[in-house]
Design a protein around this motif. Structure first.
Motif, PDB file in Angstrom:
ATOM      1  N   PRO A  88      56.504   8.474  64.318  1.00 50.94           N
ATOM      2  CA  PRO A  88      56.465   8.655  62.865  1.00 50.94           C
ATOM      3  C   PRO A  88      57.864   8.941  62.317  1.00 50.94           C
ATOM      4  O   PRO A  88      58.673   9.607  62.952  1.00 50.94           O
ATOM      5  N   VAL A  89      58.117   8.443  61.112  1.00 44.03           N
ATOM      6  CA  VAL A  89      59.396   8.654  60.442  1.00 44.03           C
ATOM      7  C   VAL A  89      59.202   9.721  59.376  1.00 44.03           C
ATOM      8  O   VAL A  89      58.336   9.591  58.510  1.00 44.03           O
ATOM      9  N   ILE A  90      59.988  10.790  59.459  1.00 42.40           N
ATOM     10  CA  ILE A  90      59.879  11.891  58.495  1.00 42.40           C
ATOM     11  C   ILE A  90      60.568  11.500  57.197  1.00 42.40           C
ATOM     12  O   ILE A  90      61.751  11.154  57.188  1.00 42.40           O
ATOM     13  N   ALA A  91      59.818  11.557  56.102  1.00 39.74           N
ATOM     14  CA  ALA A  91      60.346  11.265  54.771  1.00 39.74           C
ATOM     15  C   ALA A  91      60.693  12.555  54.028  1.00 39.74           C
ATOM     16  O   ALA A  91      61.575  12.561  53.178  1.00 39.74           O
ATOM     17  N   GLN A  92      59.979  13.654  54.360  1.00 36.66           N
ATOM     18  CA  GLN A  92      60.201  14.930  53.690  1.00 36.66           C
ATOM     19  C   GLN A  92      59.718  16.064  54.582  1.00 36.66           C
ATOM     20  O   GLN A  92      58.674  15.947  55.224  1.00 36.66           O
ATOM     21  N   ILE A  93      60.472  17.143  54.600  1.00 34.03           N
ATOM     22  CA  ILE A  93      60.016  18.370  55.261  1.00 34.03           C
ATOM     23  C   ILE A  93      59.428  19.238  54.164  1.00 34.03           C
ATOM     24  O   ILE A  93      60.147  19.688  53.264  1.00 34.03           O
ATOM     25  N   TRP A 105      56.039  23.124  61.509  1.00 40.36           N
ATOM     26  CA  TRP A 105      56.615  22.311  60.442  1.00 40.36           C
ATOM     27  C   TRP A 105      55.500  21.502  59.787  1.00 40.36           C
ATOM     28  O   TRP A 105      54.653  20.928  60.461  1.00 40.36           O
ATOM     29  N   THR A 106      55.526  21.439  58.476  1.00 43.12           N
ATOM     30  CA  THR A 106      54.656  20.541  57.718  1.00 43.12           C
ATOM     31  C   THR A 106      55.560  19.471  57.133  1.00 43.12           C
ATOM     32  O   THR A 106      56.537  19.790  56.441  1.00 43.12           O
ATOM     33  N   VAL A 107      55.258  18.215  57.457  1.00 47.64           N
ATOM     34  CA  VAL A 107      56.125  17.102  57.047  1.00 47.64           C
ATOM     35  C   VAL A 107      55.311  15.953  56.470  1.00 47.64           C
ATOM     36  O   VAL A 107      54.134  15.792  56.787  1.00 47.64           O
ATOM     37  N   VAL A 145      64.059  11.034  61.932  1.00 47.80           N
ATOM     38  CA  VAL A 145      64.660  11.171  60.605  1.00 47.80           C
ATOM     39  C   VAL A 145      65.764  10.117  60.590  1.00 47.80           C
ATOM     40  O   VAL A 145      66.754  10.248  61.294  1.00 47.80           O
ATOM     41  N   ARG A 146      65.560   9.052  59.816  1.00 44.12           N
ATOM     42  CA  ARG A 146      66.518   7.936  59.831  1.00 44.12           C
ATOM     43  C   ARG A 146      67.900   8.349  59.315  1.00 44.12           C
ATOM     44  O   ARG A 146      68.911   7.944  59.848  1.00 44.12           O
ATOM     45  N   ASP A 147      67.924   9.132  58.247  1.00 38.60           N
ATOM     46  CA  ASP A 147      69.186   9.589  57.672  1.00 38.60           C
ATOM     47  C   ASP A 147      68.963  10.979  57.100  1.00 38.60           C
ATOM     48  O   ASP A 147      68.331  11.129  56.057  1.00 38.60           O
ATOM     49  N   GLN A 148      69.475  11.983  57.785  1.00 36.75           N
ATOM     50  CA  GLN A 148      69.246  13.361  57.360  1.00 36.75           C
ATOM     51  C   GLN A 148      69.811  13.640  55.972  1.00 36.75           C
ATOM     52  O   GLN A 148      69.297  14.481  55.241  1.00 36.75           O
ATOM     53  N   GLY A 154      65.389  20.033  49.259  1.00 36.13           N
ATOM     54  CA  GLY A 154      64.616  21.047  49.986  1.00 36.13           C
ATOM     55  C   GLY A 154      64.555  20.762  51.483  1.00 36.13           C
ATOM     56  O   GLY A 154      64.701  21.673  52.313  1.00 36.13           O
ATOM     57  N   SER A 155      64.350  19.501  51.832  1.00 34.56           N
ATOM     58  CA  SER A 155      64.285  19.110  53.239  1.00 34.56           C
ATOM     59  C   SER A 155      65.626  19.342  53.928  1.00 34.56           C
ATOM     60  O   SER A 155      65.677  19.832  55.058  1.00 34.56           O
ATOM     61  N   LYS A 156      66.720  18.987  53.230  1.00 39.24           N
ATOM     62  CA  LYS A 156      68.049  19.183  53.813  1.00 39.24           C
ATOM     63  C   LYS A 156      68.347  20.661  54.045  1.00 39.24           C
ATOM     64  O   LYS A 156      68.919  21.029  55.071  1.00 39.24           O
ATOM     65  N   LYS A 157      67.932  21.526  53.127  1.00 37.66           N
ATOM     66  CA  LYS A 157      68.162  22.968  53.279  1.00 37.66           C
ATOM     67  C   LYS A 157      67.416  23.499  54.493  1.00 37.66           C
ATOM     68  O   LYS A 157      67.962  24.296  55.271  1.00 37.66           O
TER      69      LYS A 157
END
Length: 163
Positions: A88-93, A105-107, A145-148, A154-157
């Motif tokens: 799976p590819v994470i789009a948002q944390i 983690w909820t993603v 995560v293709r590109d952090q 919020g996800s980056k933090k």
């Protein structure tokens, strides 16, 4: 027993038998039943370098570029890879239960919302020179995560706290 000869994509045909297994037939007529495609570089170059291995895990075919493989072999390889691979590819944390590990983690992924447990910071790995990350959960499932830096603020933090 002699090692099988490795053949390039221009020298073999690929078909699916009645049981759903791939059969590779070389130009000289040698058949390998139960062939499985394996990506050499599944994340950085998923369309480049695909090995076709037999039931003894011996390479019997090689594809330099999947796009160069004629149909229907190209579609058969793509179908087989899709059935075998699950990343799976994470789009948002969305959230984390704690900033210390282990934590839940909820993603949001390309396959929907899910939760997983991160054992430790070492289960987050940088991939190559890109901004990609691979995150492993306690069950061994790999999340990409293709590109952090393309994630929302919020996800980056959240990610920054673990990197």
């Amino acid at each position: 027993m002699a090692a099988p000869q490795i053949v390039e994509h221009t020298h073999f045909t690929l078909e699916r038998n009645a049981f759903g297994k791939l059969i590779l037939t070389t130009e000289s007529g040698v058949r390998f039943e139960g062939v499985v495609p394996v990506r050499a570089f599944p994340i950085q170059a998923p369309e480049i370098g695909i090995s076709l291995v037999n039931t003894d895990s011996e390479e019997v075919g090689w594809v330099d570029r999947l796009a160069d493989v004629p149909e229907p072999a190209q579609s058969l390889i793509r179908q087989e890879l899709a059935a075998r691979e699950f990343m799976p590819v994470i789009a948002q944390i969305v959230s984390v239960s704690s900033f210390s590990t282990p934590c839940t983690w909820t993603v949001e992924t390309d396959r929907g919302r899910t939760e997983f447990v991160l054992r430790g910071d070492e289960d987050i790995r940088r991939i190559g020179k890109d901004n990609a990350l691979l995150i492993a959960d306690t069950h061994g499932i790999q999340y990409l995560v293709r590109d952090q830096f393309a994630l929302n603020t919020g996800s980056k933090k959240i990610l920054d706290r673990f990197l």
